[in-house]
Design a protein around this motif. Structure first.
Motif, PDB file in Angstrom:
ATOM      1  N   ASN A 222      37.985  52.697  38.050  1.00 41.85           N
ATOM      2  CA  ASN A 222      37.862  52.154  39.407  1.00 41.85           C
ATOM      3  C   ASN A 222      36.454  51.657  39.686  1.00 41.85           C
ATOM      4  N   ASP A 223      35.442  52.340  39.152  1.00 40.10           N
ATOM      5  CA  ASP A 223      34.068  51.882  39.347  1.00 40.10           C
ATOM      6  C   ASP A 223      33.861  50.530  38.674  1.00 40.10           C
TER       7      ASP A 223
ATOM      8  N   ASN B 209      39.233  43.416  43.836  1.00 44.05           N
ATOM      9  CA  ASN B 209      39.696  44.147  45.007  1.00 44.05           C
ATOM     10  C   ASN B 209      41.115  44.620  44.754  1.00 44.05           C
ATOM     11  N   ARG B 210      41.435  45.799  45.280  1.00 46.57           N
ATOM     12  CA  ARG B 210      42.784  46.347  45.121  1.00 46.57           C
ATOM     13  C   ARG B 210      43.549  46.141  46.413  1.00 46.57           C
TER      14      ARG B 210
ATOM     15  N   THR C 221      36.099  47.699  40.574  1.00 44.64           N
ATOM     16  CA  THR C 221      35.652  47.342  41.921  1.00 44.64           C
ATOM     17  C   THR C 221      34.270  46.712  41.934  1.00 44.64           C
TER      18      THR C 221
ATOM     19  N   ASN D 277      31.534  43.703  41.248  1.00 47.46           N
ATOM     20  CA  ASN D 277      31.609  42.269  41.542  1.00 47.46           C
ATOM     21  C   ASN D 277      31.746  41.494  40.226  1.00 47.46           C
TER      22      ASN D 277
ATOM     23  N   TRP E 276      45.533  44.349  41.617  1.00 47.14           N
ATOM     24  CA  TRP E 276      44.130  43.964  41.604  1.00 47.14           C
ATOM     25  C   TRP E 276      44.009  42.449  41.685  1.00 47.14           C
TER      26      TRP E 276
ATOM     27  N   ALA F 177      38.496  40.614  49.632  1.00 49.42           N
ATOM     28  CA  ALA F 177      39.298  41.638  50.325  1.00 49.42           C
ATOM     29  C   ALA F 177      39.784  41.092  51.659  1.00 49.42           C
TER      30      ALA F 177
END
Length: 138
Positions: free
Chosen positions: A74-75, A2-3, A78, A80, A132, A137
């Motif tokens: 990013n894909d 998570n960012r 992000t 799991n 990150w 989140a």
């Protein structure tokens, strides 16, 4: 991963060099597995002393529901991914002492990032993207 939009040392956050992200994936029954790594920097505190760290993150998951777009950092980030081991520290600076590589050229490379990083705590160093975290989140 998570960012986060703000830095909190307690969230064990990392800033990553997106240009160094590498990895492979393959089918695993009706799911997919991914294994990769990315160069990273982070801050940690021990005994009241803040340390700037440089190293890498191992990124993996054995149970992804879809293929990742390996051309889109990013894909990948992000997804799991499992981060139970945190970062693999290659060098650390606490403002007085360096721990890490023994080769002078590598030490100089690390300190060129770590010294200004610690001086500007908690800013993200140039060339890195963050923050990150593997934590859920907020």
């Amino acid at each position: 991963m998570n960012r986060d939009t703000q830095f909190l040392i307690s969230r064990k956050q990392f800033a990553v060099d997106l240009s160094t992200l590498t990895g492979d994936q393959h089918e695993r029954g009706d799911l997919f597995a991914y294994s990769g790594s990315v160069n990273a920097v982070w801050y940690r505190r021990q005994g009241g002393v803040t340390r700037a760290c440089i190293g890498s993150l191992d990124l993996w998951s054995h149970y992804l529901p879809r293929l990742l777009d390996l051309d889109d950092p990013n894909d990948v980030l992000t997804a799991n991914l499992d981060g139970r081991y945190g970062g693999d520290c290659h060098g650390r600076w606490d403002g007085e002492r360096y721990w890490g590589a023994q080769e002078p050229a590598v030490m100089e490379q690390h300190l060129a990032v770590l010294r200004p990083m610690l001086d500007r705590y908690p800013l993200i160093p140039d060339g890195y993207d963050g923050w990150w975290t593997y934590q859920p989140a907020r």
